[in-house]
Design an enzyme around this catalytic site. Sequence first.
Site, PDB file in Angstrom:
ATOM      1  N   PHE A  46       8.234 -23.627  24.292  1.00  0.00           N
ATOM      2  CA  PHE A  46       7.608 -22.264  24.189  1.00  0.00           C
ATOM      3  C   PHE A  46       6.116 -22.132  24.226  1.00  0.00           C
ATOM      4  CE2 PHE A  46       8.017 -18.196  21.926  1.00  0.00           C
ATOM      5  CZ  PHE A  46       9.221 -17.853  22.160  1.00  0.00           C
TER       6      PHE A  46
ATOM      7  N   GLN B 133       0.580  -7.351  17.818  1.00  0.00           N
ATOM      8  CA  GLN B 133       1.026  -8.102  19.077  1.00  0.00           C
ATOM      9  C   GLN B 133       1.733  -7.282  19.787  1.00  0.00           C
ATOM     10  OE1 GLN B 133       3.730 -11.754  18.570  1.00  0.00           O
ATOM     11  NE2 GLN B 133       1.726 -12.983  19.374  1.00  0.00           N
TER      12      GLN B 133
ATOM     13  N   HIS C  61       3.962  -6.815  23.721  1.00  0.00           N
ATOM     14  CA  HIS C  61       4.420  -7.305  24.952  1.00  0.00           C
ATOM     15  C   HIS C  61       4.112  -6.385  26.144  1.00  0.00           C
ATOM     16  CE1 HIS C  61       7.530  -8.903  27.944  1.00  0.00           C
ATOM     17  NE2 HIS C  61       7.735  -9.971  26.814  1.00  0.00           N
TER      18      HIS C  61
ATOM     19  N   LEU D 117      12.922  -4.825  25.796  1.00  0.00           N
ATOM     20  CA  LEU D 117      11.847  -5.737  26.460  1.00  0.00           C
ATOM     21  C   LEU D 117      12.605  -6.050  27.905  1.00  0.00           C
ATOM     22  CD1 LEU D 117      10.503  -8.206  24.011  1.00  0.00           C
ATOM     23  CD2 LEU D 117       9.315  -6.480  24.916  1.00  0.00           C
TER      24      LEU D 117
ATOM     25  N   GLU E  41       9.345 -11.428  30.983  1.00  0.00           N
ATOM     26  CA  GLU E  41       8.253 -12.156  31.955  1.00  0.00           C
ATOM     27  C   GLU E  41       8.932 -12.416  33.272  1.00  0.00           C
ATOM     28  OE1 GLU E  41       5.432 -13.243  28.557  1.00  0.00           O
ATOM     29  OE2 GLU E  41       5.112 -11.961  30.096  1.00  0.00           O
TER      30      GLU E  41
ATOM     31  N   ARG F 120      -0.269 -12.442  29.446  1.00  0.00           N
ATOM     32  CA  ARG F 120       0.164 -11.401  28.864  1.00  0.00           C
ATOM     33  C   ARG F 120      -0.505 -10.161  28.524  1.00  0.00           C
ATOM     34  NH1 ARG F 120       4.700 -12.270  23.952  1.00  0.00           N
ATOM     35  NH2 ARG F 120       6.205 -13.004  25.304  1.00  0.00           N
TER      36      ARG F 120
ATOM     37  N   HIS G  21       5.127  -5.253  19.162  1.00  0.00           N
ATOM     38  CA  HIS G  21       6.286  -6.407  18.811  1.00  0.00           C
ATOM     39  C   HIS G  21       6.094  -6.804  17.419  1.00  0.00           C
ATOM     40  CE1 HIS G  21       9.203  -9.118  20.007  1.00  0.00           C
ATOM     41  NE2 HIS G  21       8.615 -10.165  19.988  1.00  0.00           N
TER      42      HIS G  21
ATOM     43  N   ARG H 118       0.023 -14.151  16.543  1.00  0.00           N
ATOM     44  CA  ARG H 118       0.930 -14.910  16.049  1.00  0.00           C
ATOM     45  C   ARG H 118       1.370 -15.755  17.152  1.00  0.00           C
ATOM     46  NH1 ARG H 118       7.105 -14.342  15.991  1.00  0.00           N
ATOM     47  NH2 ARG H 118       6.468 -12.860  17.673  1.00  0.00           N
TER      48      ARG H 118
HETATM   49  C1  LIG Z   1      13.144  -8.533  19.509  1.00  0.00           C
HETATM   50  C2  LIG Z   1      12.017  -9.341  18.536  1.00  0.00           C
HETATM   51  C3  LIG Z   1      12.392 -10.714  18.678  1.00  0.00           C
HETATM   52  C4  LIG Z   1      11.979 -11.784  18.113  1.00  0.00           C
HETATM   53  N1  LIG Z   1      12.061 -13.246  17.959  1.00  0.00           N
HETATM   54  C5  LIG Z   1      11.572 -14.041  17.311  1.00  0.00           C
HETATM   55  C6  LIG Z   1      11.752 -15.403  17.339  1.00  0.00           C
HETATM   56  O1  LIG Z   1      12.434 -15.773  18.260  1.00  0.00           O
HETATM   57  N2  LIG Z   1      11.089 -16.127  16.605  1.00  0.00           N
HETATM   58  C7  LIG Z   1      10.306 -15.802  15.518  1.00  0.00           C
HETATM   59  O2  LIG Z   1       9.789 -16.540  14.868  1.00  0.00           O
HETATM   60  N3  LIG Z   1      10.073 -14.391  15.342  1.00  0.00           N
HETATM   61  C8  LIG Z   1      10.448 -13.582  16.110  1.00  0.00           C
HETATM   62  N4  LIG Z   1      10.489 -12.162  15.986  1.00  0.00           N
HETATM   63  C9  LIG Z   1       9.714 -11.693  14.777  1.00  0.00           C
HETATM   64  C10 LIG Z   1      10.877 -11.932  13.705  1.00  0.00           C
HETATM   65  O3  LIG Z   1      12.014 -11.644  13.985  1.00  0.00           O
HETATM   66  C11 LIG Z   1      10.384 -11.009  12.371  1.00  0.00           C
HETATM   67  O4  LIG Z   1       9.012 -10.960  11.954  1.00  0.00           O
HETATM   68  C12 LIG Z   1      11.019 -11.585  11.159  1.00  0.00           C
HETATM   69  O5  LIG Z   1      12.528 -11.536  11.428  1.00  0.00           O
HETATM   70  C13 LIG Z   1      10.890 -10.566  10.179  1.00  0.00           C
HETATM   71  O6  LIG Z   1      11.511 -11.007   8.838  1.00  0.00           O
HETATM   72  P1  LIG Z   1      11.520 -10.269   7.505  1.00  0.00           P
HETATM   73  O7  LIG Z   1      12.345 -10.989   6.349  1.00  0.00           O
HETATM   74  O8  LIG Z   1      10.121 -10.181   7.040  1.00  0.00           O
HETATM   75  O9  LIG Z   1      11.894  -8.661   7.745  1.00  0.00           O
HETATM   76  P2  LIG Z   1      13.184  -8.091   7.943  1.00  0.00           P
HETATM   77  O10 LIG Z   1      14.105  -9.199   8.838  1.00  0.00           O
HETATM   78  O11 LIG Z   1      12.804  -6.763   8.870  1.00  0.00           O
HETATM   79  O12 LIG Z   1      14.036  -7.571   6.881  1.00  0.00           O
HETATM   80  C14 LIG Z   1      13.370  -6.405   5.950  1.00  0.00           C
HETATM   81  C15 LIG Z   1      14.387  -5.975   5.066  1.00  0.00           C
HETATM   82  O13 LIG Z   1      13.799  -5.354   4.182  1.00  0.00           O
HETATM   83  C16 LIG Z   1      14.730  -4.118   3.940  1.00  0.00           C
HETATM   84  N5  LIG Z   1      13.909  -3.010   3.528  1.00  0.00           N
HETATM   85  C17 LIG Z   1      12.862  -2.506   4.182  1.00  0.00           C
HETATM   86  N6  LIG Z   1      12.335  -1.430   3.300  1.00  0.00           N
HETATM   87  C18 LIG Z   1      13.131  -1.402   2.293  1.00  0.00           C
HETATM   88  C19 LIG Z   1      13.041  -0.352   1.154  1.00  0.00           C
HETATM   89  N7  LIG Z   1      12.214   0.820   1.088  1.00  0.00           N
HETATM   90  N8  LIG Z   1      13.969  -0.410   0.160  1.00  0.00           N
HETATM   91  C20 LIG Z   1      14.867  -1.655   0.367  1.00  0.00           C
HETATM   92  N9  LIG Z   1      15.103  -2.449   1.344  1.00  0.00           N
HETATM   93  C21 LIG Z   1      14.076  -2.294   2.156  1.00  0.00           C
HETATM   94  C22 LIG Z   1      15.471  -3.832   4.908  1.00  0.00           C
HETATM   95  O14 LIG Z   1      16.730  -3.341   4.749  1.00  0.00           O
HETATM   96  C23 LIG Z   1      15.630  -5.474   5.677  1.00  0.00           C
HETATM   97  O15 LIG Z   1      16.670  -6.179   4.610  1.00  0.00           O
HETATM   98  C24 LIG Z   1      11.120 -11.152  16.913  1.00  0.00           C
HETATM   99  C25 LIG Z   1      10.816 -10.026  16.638  1.00  0.00           C
HETATM  100  C26 LIG Z   1      11.411  -8.880  17.383  1.00  0.00           C
HETATM  101  C27 LIG Z   1      11.280  -7.713  17.450  1.00  0.00           C
END
Ligand SMILES: Cc1cc2nc3c(=O)[nH]c(=O)nc-3n(C[C@H](O)[C@H](O)[C@H](O)COP(=O)(O)OP(=O)(O)OC[C@H]3O[C@@H](n4cnc5c(N)ncnc54)[C@H](O)[C@@H]3O)c2cc1C
Lengths: 588, 82
Positions: free
Chosen positions: A119, A240, A242, A252, A255, A286, A353, A398
């Site tokens: 990666f 960040q 893309h 997306l 690349e 990027r 992103h 990040r």
């Molecule tokens: C397309 C994409 C690909 C990615 N790929 C990677 C990867 O390969 N590796 C990596 O390390 N990172 C990756 N990331 C980043 C990573 O996925 C996210 O940063 C991470 O999953 C966020 O997790 P979280 O638990 O903080 O929040 P989330 O998984 O977004 O969960 C948020 C939670 O909060 C709840 N919530 C929000 N507001 C409220 C509210 N007011 N009341 C009640 N509930 C609420 C939602 O319902 C949800 O359950 C990627 C991001 C994207 C967009």
Amino acid sequence: MTIPVRRFDAVIVGGGGAGLRAALQLSESGLKTAVLSKVFPTRSHTVAAQGGISASLGNVQEDRWEWHMFDTVKGSDWLGDQDAIEFMCRKAPEAVIELEHFGMPFDRLENGKIYQRPFGGHTQNEGEAPVQRACAAADRTGHAMLHTLYQRNVRANTQFFIEWMALDLIRDEDGDVVGVTALEMETGEVYNFHAKGVLFATGGAGRIYAASTNAFINTGDGLGMSVRAGIPLEDMEFWQFHPTGVAGAGVLITEGVRGEGGILLNANGERFMERYAPNLKDLAPRDFVARSMEQEVLEGRGCGPNKDHVLLKLDHLGPDIIKQRLPGIREIAIKFAGVDPIKEPIPVIPTCHYMMGGIPTNYRGEVVIPKGDNPEARVNGFYAAGECACASVHGANRLGTNSLLDLVVFGKSAGDSMVEFIKSEMPTWKPLPANAGQISLDRIARLDNQTGGEEVADVRAAMQRTVQARAAVFRNSENLALGVKEIQEVAERVKRTQIKDKSKVFNTARVEALELENLIEVAVATLISAEARKESRGAHAHADYQERDDEVWMKHTLYYGEDRRLTYKPVHTKPLSVEYIAPKVRTF
Amino acid sequence: MTDFDPIELKRIRWRSRRGLLELDLVLERFLANGFEQLTTAELFAYQKCLDLDDNDFLDYVNGKAEVDDPELAHIIGILRAA
Ligand SMILES: Cc1cc2nc3c(=O)[nH]c(=O)nc-3n(C[C@H](O)[C@H](O)[C@H](O)COP(=O)(O)OP(=O)(O)OC[C@H]3O[C@@H](n4cnc5c(N)ncnc54)[C@H](O)[C@@H]3O)c2cc1C
């Protein structure tokens, strides 16, 4: 009006990777724990993560957590807190193996150990050679993580409140957090959740940008709630991007398309990357490609009726290469851009992103804010983890796959801190203040009674256009100053949004109006923080201040919503056990 | 769609918010255009789709995976065209 009360030891807002990991720690320690989520937990945005989770397991090549730490510090462009970074990188192997024991179906090597992929940014011995550090479960790593953690939580008796939206934080007269208000979507009723400890794990806020890879649900609710409760936000200028998301959609385009010979064109049909990067052209790094694209748009050479994007041309590669070497790209272009890349170019734009900033915490997941001489005093009863929190491990940028790691390491750490706090410092609940929940009722009443206001969708679009135009990848003083003015005008409009549907049950219009009130706090914080930072660091690239300035700017921004003011606090330069990694020029 | 519980219809609209942007985009388009015309049977099938895991749901909608369940095949066909 009296607001019904639900009482728990701990309340977690968010059922993504971070919220679920924290909840598990609490439930397994025997505390009565509630998880609130707007959507079913396994449909949280974590499901979108495909690339993997990093840990220096060294299963494929030699690796060490110190090397992982170096890469993360360097990636952060020396804005990350080195104690938190050491904590995360050291804990990573244990955290991944724990997920494996929980039953997460990682890809494996022949010898049965977890397979690790290469990666960008993962290196051996401080950049000497690439190393395979990313652990994945096929292309469904986030999905597998959510399922695994959700099942464990069900077994541990975590109580889920699904399709409940937290609205506001409840702080008492000492400033301690004693609960949160929430809307039950099915009935439209507001409840006070009374708790000894509250953790926010509400994920990102990428929807402040017009172009975003984030699902619609990423509206920064935890950040909005914090700001309204007087908690500052940290490092909100760092987002960040893309370079190639489909314009108007955000999906997306990998690349790989440019790797196979796809080229970027402006409105004059010019291959503009030849001008910016004569050698690497379309294959420049990027962030460089993204900034060049945006510069073309800003100088009036954008394409389309709004001149707001550039074109990614593939047709010269011929249908066979497009179909064979770039599977799925044609389908994405047809479905989300409405063009067949075999015949026409794809409209693309730099796309937001990931949010590096967030609610300020330490590596124990405790929310910390300035108080007197102490830049980091604990807010009793308040915790945050995951993308909504700023620990800060990602600093100004990040490293790929460090986010999923952040979720489990800091989710667990925050859970442990809460267990300790609740068991040793909170034998019973602090009383709820007399007016608990009133602010939420007032917000809803304002919406119901608003006349002569604007549509939520229109104001949201205005916000997204402003943030995209003023605070995306190409930043300069003039543009940012305009953005600060414009976004505050949009914020005034948010105060007068109106909804037609006033019904109570599953009123999506009301939810979206309430979400916009959170998004706008994030958007204003982003512009004000970005305008003030007069240097270039990580994802904040400032055309008028192109160098990183450690002397003046190696510090974290803190934004306060009540008077839209900024203060700063020092970066933690002291790791837990190893030597400080001193700043170097960032070259690749 | 006349005999479908109006509250259920509102719940369906909220549950059409997903964890994957691609699905959000497709379903948003569909809710604005096509959803209102569904028959009761199609609505039941759509409800069933909403219970799918996001990745499976997207693979069906993208045509990356075949839909074995005959009850879902028809509604997925409608979504593919949305
Ligand atoms: C397309 C994409 C690909 C990615 N790929 C990677 C990867 O390969 N590796 C990596 O390390 N990172 C990756 N990331 C980043 C990573 O996925 C996210 O940063 C991470 O999953 C966020 O997790 P979280 O638990 O903080 O929040 P989330 O998984 O977004 O969960 C948020 C939670 O909060 C709840 N919530 C929000 N507001 C409220 C509210 N007011 N009341 C009640 N509930 C609420 C939602 O319902 C949800 O359950 C990627 C991001 C994207 C967009």
